[in-house]
Scaffold this motif. Sequence first.
Motif, PDB file in Angstrom:
ATOM      1  N   VAL A   1     -13.180  24.244 -36.038  1.00  0.00           N
ATOM      2  CA  VAL A   1     -14.136  25.064 -35.289  1.00  0.00           C
ATOM      3  C   VAL A   1     -14.099  24.604 -33.837  1.00  0.00           C
ATOM      4  O   VAL A   1     -14.204  23.403 -33.559  1.00  0.00           O
ATOM      5  CB  VAL A   1     -15.561  24.929 -35.860  1.00  0.00           C
ATOM      6  N   HIS A   2     -13.972  25.552 -32.921  1.00  0.00           N
ATOM      7  CA  HIS A   2     -13.752  25.231 -31.517  1.00  0.00           C
ATOM      8  C   HIS A   2     -14.658  26.102 -30.635  1.00  0.00           C
ATOM      9  O   HIS A   2     -15.108  27.177 -31.048  1.00  0.00           O
ATOM     10  CB  HIS A   2     -12.288  25.485 -31.122  1.00  0.00           C
ATOM     11  N   ALA A   3     -14.890  25.654 -29.421  1.00  0.00           N
ATOM     12  CA  ALA A   3     -15.626  26.458 -28.436  1.00  0.00           C
ATOM     13  C   ALA A   3     -14.840  26.477 -27.141  1.00  0.00           C
ATOM     14  O   ALA A   3     -14.213  25.479 -26.758  1.00  0.00           O
ATOM     15  CB  ALA A   3     -17.017  25.886 -28.198  1.00  0.00           C
ATOM     16  N   ILE A   4     -14.875  27.625 -26.457  1.00  0.00           N
ATOM     17  CA  ILE A   4     -14.112  27.783 -25.222  1.00  0.00           C
ATOM     18  C   ILE A   4     -14.928  28.602 -24.226  1.00  0.00           C
ATOM     19  O   ILE A   4     -15.777  29.418 -24.608  1.00  0.00           O
ATOM     20  CB  ILE A   4     -12.746  28.447 -25.513  1.00  0.00           C
ATOM     21  N   TRP A   5     -14.682  28.357 -22.969  1.00  0.00           N
ATOM     22  CA  TRP A   5     -15.428  28.979 -21.866  1.00  0.00           C
ATOM     23  C   TRP A   5     -15.383  30.499 -21.949  1.00  0.00           C
ATOM     24  O   TRP A   5     -14.313  31.117 -21.932  1.00  0.00           O
ATOM     25  CB  TRP A   5     -14.838  28.493 -20.555  1.00  0.00           C
ATOM     26  N   HIS A   6     -16.550  31.106 -21.994  1.00  0.00           N
ATOM     27  CA  HIS A   6     -16.666  32.557 -22.155  1.00  0.00           C
ATOM     28  C   HIS A   6     -16.039  33.326 -21.000  1.00  0.00           C
ATOM     29  O   HIS A   6     -15.481  34.413 -21.202  1.00  0.00           O
ATOM     30  CB  HIS A   6     -18.149  32.910 -22.273  1.00  0.00           C
ATOM     31  N   GLN A   7     -16.108  32.790 -19.767  1.00  0.00           N
ATOM     32  CA  GLN A   7     -15.678  33.559 -18.600  1.00  0.00           C
ATOM     33  C   GLN A   7     -14.167  33.784 -18.533  1.00  0.00           C
ATOM     34  O   GLN A   7     -13.707  34.547 -17.673  1.00  0.00           O
ATOM     35  CB  GLN A   7     -16.184  32.912 -17.312  1.00  0.00           C
ATOM     36  N   PHE A   8     -13.405  33.189 -19.437  1.00  0.00           N
ATOM     37  CA  PHE A   8     -11.992  33.575 -19.524  1.00  0.00           C
ATOM     38  C   PHE A   8     -11.861  35.055 -19.890  1.00  0.00           C
ATOM     39  O   PHE A   8     -10.814  35.662 -19.659  1.00  0.00           O
ATOM     40  CB  PHE A   8     -11.261  32.732 -20.569  1.00  0.00           C
ATOM     41  N   TYR A   9     -12.918  35.617 -20.474  1.00  0.00           N
ATOM     42  CA  TYR A   9     -12.856  37.015 -20.916  1.00  0.00           C
ATOM     43  C   TYR A   9     -12.981  37.999 -19.762  1.00  0.00           C
ATOM     44  O   TYR A   9     -12.760  39.198 -19.931  1.00  0.00           O
ATOM     45  CB  TYR A   9     -13.958  37.270 -21.951  1.00  0.00           C
ATOM     46  N   ASN A  10     -13.336  37.515 -18.580  1.00  0.00           N
ATOM     47  CA  ASN A  10     -13.700  38.400 -17.482  1.00  0.00           C
ATOM     48  C   ASN A  10     -13.044  37.963 -16.175  1.00  0.00           C
ATOM     49  O   ASN A  10     -13.601  38.140 -15.116  1.00  0.00           O
ATOM     50  CB  ASN A  10     -15.234  38.376 -17.339  1.00  0.00           C
ATOM     51  N   SER A  11     -11.869  37.382 -16.282  1.00  0.00           N
ATOM     52  CA  SER A  11     -11.198  36.872 -15.091  1.00  0.00           C
ATOM     53  C   SER A  11      -9.691  36.938 -15.309  1.00  0.00           C
ATOM     54  O   SER A  11      -9.228  37.079 -16.439  1.00  0.00           O
ATOM     55  CB  SER A  11     -11.612  35.415 -14.836  1.00  0.00           C
TER      56      SER A  11
ATOM     57  N   ALA B   1     -12.122  22.429  -6.254  1.00  0.00           N
ATOM     58  CA  ALA B   1     -11.392  21.484  -7.110  1.00  0.00           C
ATOM     59  C   ALA B   1     -11.629  21.789  -8.584  1.00  0.00           C
ATOM     60  O   ALA B   1     -12.688  22.290  -8.974  1.00  0.00           O
ATOM     61  CB  ALA B   1     -11.828  20.058  -6.793  1.00  0.00           C
ATOM     62  N   TYR B   2     -10.645  21.458  -9.388  1.00  0.00           N
ATOM     63  CA  TYR B   2     -10.759  21.646 -10.834  1.00  0.00           C
ATOM     64  C   TYR B   2     -11.654  20.574 -11.439  1.00  0.00           C
ATOM     65  O   TYR B   2     -11.591  19.403 -11.064  1.00  0.00           O
ATOM     66  CB  TYR B   2      -9.379  21.587 -11.495  1.00  0.00           C
ATOM     67  N   ARG B   3     -12.494  20.987 -12.396  1.00  0.00           N
ATOM     68  CA  ARG B   3     -13.303  20.052 -13.172  1.00  0.00           C
ATOM     69  C   ARG B   3     -13.137  20.397 -14.649  1.00  0.00           C
ATOM     70  O   ARG B   3     -13.248  21.571 -15.032  1.00  0.00           O
ATOM     71  CB  ARG B   3     -14.776  20.154 -12.779  1.00  0.00           C
ATOM     72  N   PRO B   4     -12.874  19.417 -15.512  1.00  0.00           N
ATOM     73  CA  PRO B   4     -12.700  19.697 -16.942  1.00  0.00           C
ATOM     74  C   PRO B   4     -14.020  20.034 -17.612  1.00  0.00           C
ATOM     75  O   PRO B   4     -15.091  19.912 -17.003  1.00  0.00           O
ATOM     76  CB  PRO B   4     -12.115  18.385 -17.483  1.00  0.00           C
ATOM     77  N   GLY B   5     -13.948  20.451 -18.866  1.00  0.00           N
ATOM     78  CA  GLY B   5     -15.149  20.757 -19.643  1.00  0.00           C
ATOM     79  C   GLY B   5     -15.169  22.162 -20.211  1.00  0.00           C
ATOM     80  O   GLY B   5     -16.191  22.610 -20.724  1.00  0.00           O
ATOM     81  N   HIS B   6     -14.032  22.870 -20.149  1.00  0.00           N
ATOM     82  CA  HIS B   6     -13.996  24.287 -20.522  1.00  0.00           C
ATOM     83  C   HIS B   6     -13.821  24.531 -22.019  1.00  0.00           C
ATOM     84  O   HIS B   6     -13.884  25.692 -22.451  1.00  0.00           O
ATOM     85  CB  HIS B   6     -12.870  25.004 -19.757  1.00  0.00           C
ATOM     86  N   TRP B   7     -13.592  23.492 -22.796  1.00  0.00           N
ATOM     87  CA  TRP B   7     -13.467  23.680 -24.248  1.00  0.00           C
ATOM     88  C   TRP B   7     -13.746  22.382 -24.980  1.00  0.00           C
ATOM     89  O   TRP B   7     -13.578  21.290 -24.436  1.00  0.00           O
ATOM     90  CB  TRP B   7     -12.081  24.210 -24.627  1.00  0.00           C
ATOM     91  N   VAL B   8     -14.179  22.523 -26.234  1.00  0.00           N
ATOM     92  CA  VAL B   8     -14.378  21.389 -27.133  1.00  0.00           C
ATOM     93  C   VAL B   8     -13.970  21.834 -28.523  1.00  0.00           C
ATOM     94  O   VAL B   8     -13.885  23.028 -28.809  1.00  0.00           O
ATOM     95  CB  VAL B   8     -15.846  20.890 -27.147  1.00  0.00           C
TER      96      VAL B   8
END
Length: 378
Positions: free
Chosen positions: A316-326, A365-372
């Motif tokens: 089971v994984h989670a990923i940043w929702h805004q990938f859907y709109n960019s 700058a890039y910052r991590p944290g977009h998925w777990v």
Amino acid sequence: MTFGRIATGMMAAAIVALLTLAARAEMVKVTDVTGREIEVNVPVERVILGEGRQVYLVAALDAEDPFKRIVGWREDFSQADPDNYAAYLEKFPRMAEIPTFGGFKDGTFDVEQAVSLKPDVILMNIESKQATEDAKYIEKLASAGIPLVYVDFRERPFINTEPSMRLFGKLFGKEERAEEFIAFRAAEIARVTDVIEKAKPARPKVFIERAGGYSEDCCMSFGDDNFGKFVEMAGGDNIAMDIIPGTFGTLNPEQIIASNPDQIIVTGGWWEAYVPGGAWVGVGPGRDEAEALRKLKALTERPALTGVKAVENGQVHAIWHQFYNSPYQFVAIQQMAKWLHPDLFADLDPEATFRVLHEKFLPVAYRPGHWVSLTDVD
């Protein structure tokens, strides 16, 4: 004599400046993603964004100052993606002064306000098309000499993202930059799809949940495009593909349990502005991954996921929702491919891909944290 030469020189310089301006400004016909032909004076200097998150692409084209053309925008960026909003605000503080307005879909758009901002063009997302036509916004704006152009990164992103990017490039006079971004995006997608096409691996069944925990209802998902298409491109079998007829829809718990997915991917974000203290998974740039994991684990305890294979096996994984709109979808495709086929994509590093995207194209700058992932929990 000297004065005469100076005056003549000044006049010549003024003529050159006027000719240069005339050469830069050109009335052209562009075709938007609905097939409409619109006349626009390009390059545009004053733009209204029908959605604030269109800045995801604007920032890649006008990296030196993404807000130099924006004279108005819908107020969704700060609410839907407060982490990136804060990063851009820190670097470009005057962005807080840009006038905001309501949406076309909810009927809160103010035509008089838009006209007063004297935009060269309004860029509107395609999902607002019906509401825009019903309210006759196009005709009202046209009477003031303001063209409206439709773009799309959400409804049919694998049909409309590249045309939308080219349209932005044409309007902004940044066609070469747009093509660089398009080529980069295509190459990064191919790093997944070429491998899948060659290896033809067995496809795990995947339930992709849209904004899990955002509401108590279960369960929003995706059909044959957007994250649903991401699943297919990453080598999975989207269980909603034949159930949801369009891009967005809902599965009932019985359908999920009966499908018994091998993997579950939940989209998440920091939605405190919309659902304070909600059960949503707060992934995003700079976010607390331990807290995101805690909330992701809590979502697996809902009745709709009771006893399904993915939960039993910790897939089971989670990923940043805004990938859907960019136009950054390729990063999500890469990460999903690593979850679905870890052996095939052992050397693929989506984190590095996203970092390179920022370094090559974006001003923050890039910052991590977009998925777990629960696979990372001991």
